[in-house]
Design a protein around this motif. Structure first.
Motif, short mmCIF file in Angstrom:
data_model
loop_
_atom_site.label_atom_id
_atom_site.label_comp_id
_atom_site.label_asym_id
_atom_site.label_seq_id
_atom_site.Cartn_x
_atom_site.Cartn_y
_atom_site.Cartn_z
N TYR A 1 -22.57 11.51 20.03
CA TYR A 1 -23.58 11.15 19.03
C TYR A 1 -23.90 9.65 19.09
O TYR A 1 -25.06 9.25 19.14
N ASN A 2 -22.86 8.82 19.09
CA ASN A 2 -23.07 7.36 19.11
C ASN A 2 -23.72 6.89 20.41
O ASN A 2 -24.55 5.98 20.39
N THR A 3 -23.36 7.52 21.52
CA THR A 3 -23.97 7.14 22.80
C THR A 3 -25.46 7.46 22.78
O THR A 3 -26.28 6.63 23.21
N TYR A 4 -25.82 8.61 22.28
CA TYR A 4 -27.24 8.95 22.22
C TYR A 4 -27.99 8.05 21.23
O TYR A 4 -29.15 7.72 21.46
N GLN A 5 -27.33 7.64 20.17
CA GLN A 5 -27.96 6.70 19.25
C GLN A 5 -28.22 5.36 19.94
O GLN A 5 -29.26 4.73 19.73
N GLN A 6 -27.28 4.92 20.80
CA GLN A 6 -27.47 3.69 21.59
C GLN A 6 -28.67 3.84 22.53
O GLN A 6 -29.46 2.92 22.69
N ILE A 7 -28.76 4.99 23.16
CA ILE A 7 -29.87 5.24 24.09
C ILE A 7 -31.20 5.20 23.34
O ILE A 7 -32.16 4.58 23.79
N ILE A 8 -31.25 5.84 22.18
CA ILE A 8 -32.47 5.84 21.38
C ILE A 8 -32.86 4.42 20.97
O ILE A 8 -34.03 4.04 21.07
N ALA A 9 -31.89 3.63 20.55
CA ALA A 9 -32.17 2.25 20.15
C ALA A 9 -32.69 1.44 21.33
O ALA A 9 -33.63 0.64 21.18
N GLN A 10 -32.11 1.65 22.50
CA GLN A 10 -32.57 0.92 23.69
C GLN A 10 -33.98 1.34 24.07
O GLN A 10 -34.80 0.51 24.44
N MET B 1 -41.11 -12.33 30.42
CA MET B 1 -40.89 -11.17 29.55
C MET B 1 -40.64 -9.91 30.39
O MET B 1 -39.74 -9.12 30.07
N TYR B 2 -41.41 -9.73 31.43
CA TYR B 2 -41.26 -8.58 32.31
C TYR B 2 -39.88 -8.57 32.96
O TYR B 2 -39.20 -7.54 32.98
N THR B 3 -39.48 -9.71 33.49
CA THR B 3 -38.19 -9.83 34.16
C THR B 3 -37.05 -9.55 33.19
O THR B 3 -36.08 -8.86 33.54
N GLU B 4 -37.15 -10.05 31.99
CA GLU B 4 -36.13 -9.82 30.96
C GLU B 4 -36.07 -8.33 30.60
O GLU B 4 -34.98 -7.77 30.45
N LEU B 5 -37.20 -7.70 30.46
CA LEU B 5 -37.25 -6.27 30.15
C LEU B 5 -36.59 -5.46 31.26
O LEU B 5 -35.80 -4.55 31.00
N LYS B 6 -36.91 -5.79 32.49
CA LYS B 6 -36.31 -5.10 33.64
C LYS B 6 -34.80 -5.33 33.68
O LYS B 6 -34.02 -4.40 33.89
N ARG B 7 -34.38 -6.57 33.47
CA ARG B 7 -32.95 -6.89 33.49
C ARG B 7 -32.21 -6.12 32.39
O ARG B 7 -31.15 -5.54 32.62
N ASN B 8 -32.79 -6.10 31.20
CA ASN B 8 -32.16 -5.38 30.09
C ASN B 8 -32.05 -3.89 30.37
O ASN B 8 -31.05 -3.26 30.01
N THR B 9 -33.06 -3.33 31.00
CA THR B 9 -33.06 -1.91 31.36
C THR B 9 -31.92 -1.61 32.33
O THR B 9 -31.15 -0.67 32.13
N ASP B 10 -31.82 -2.41 33.37
CA ASP B 10 -30.76 -2.21 34.37
C ASP B 10 -29.38 -2.42 33.76
O ASP B 10 -28.45 -1.65 34.02
N GLU B 11 -29.26 -3.44 32.95
CA GLU B 11 -27.98 -3.76 32.32
C GLU B 11 -27.55 -2.64 31.36
O GLU B 11 -26.38 -2.25 31.35
N HIS B 12 -28.47 -2.14 30.58
CA HIS B 12 -28.14 -1.07 29.64
C HIS B 12 -27.64 0.16 30.40
O HIS B 12 -26.65 0.79 29.99
N LYS B 13 -28.29 0.51 31.49
CA LYS B 13 -27.86 1.67 32.27
C LYS B 13 -26.43 1.48 32.76
O LYS B 13 -25.60 2.38 32.65
N GLN B 14 -26.11 0.31 33.27
CA GLN B 14 -24.77 0.04 33.78
C GLN B 14 -23.73 0.10 32.67
O GLN B 14 -22.67 0.72 32.84
#
Length: 111
Positions: free
Chosen positions: A8-17, A40-53
């Motif tokens: 449940y908490n993991t899916y809540q993290q995914i939804i927030a991201q 802004m684009y680079t930061e968004l991409k970095r955050n996306t990759d980082e969140h997945k990891q």
């Protein structure tokens, strides 16, 4: 709706991201300065990759502690992967719209 609090908490993290990602995508359309857009684009991409990891690592490392079934583990990893892929593909599609051709080529090779 899982009884397993970790799931449940993991899916809540995914939804927030995902919400933060689309808010960031929306913000990209409010700027015309290419330098600001690139940052802004680079930061968004970095955050996306980082969140997945981070989330993938947490799922693997906590799977035994939280007694995830193979199906739960597979479903969670597939969800993280699909969300990340959809975000990456949207960012790639936005390159040609947001950036000049030269900047888009440079960005594609840098990111």
């Amino acid at each position: 709706q899982s009884d397993n609090l970790f799931i449940y908490n993991t899916y809540q993290q995914i939804i927030a991201q995902v919400e933060a990602f689309y808010s960031g995508v929306s913000d990209l359309f409010n700027h015309r300065n290419e330098v600001v857009l690139l940052e802004m684009y680079t930061e968004l991409k970095r955050n996306t990759d980082e969140h997945k990891q981070v989330v993938t690592q947490a799922i693997y490392s906590d799977s035994q502690e939280h007694k995830l079934t193979e199906q739960d583990l597979s479903t969670m990893l597939n969800t993280v992967g699909e969300v990340s892929l959809s975000q990456t593909l949207l960012l790639r599609a936005m390159q040609s719209y947001l950036f000049s051709e030269a900047s888009s080529r440079n960005l594609a090779s840098a990111v």
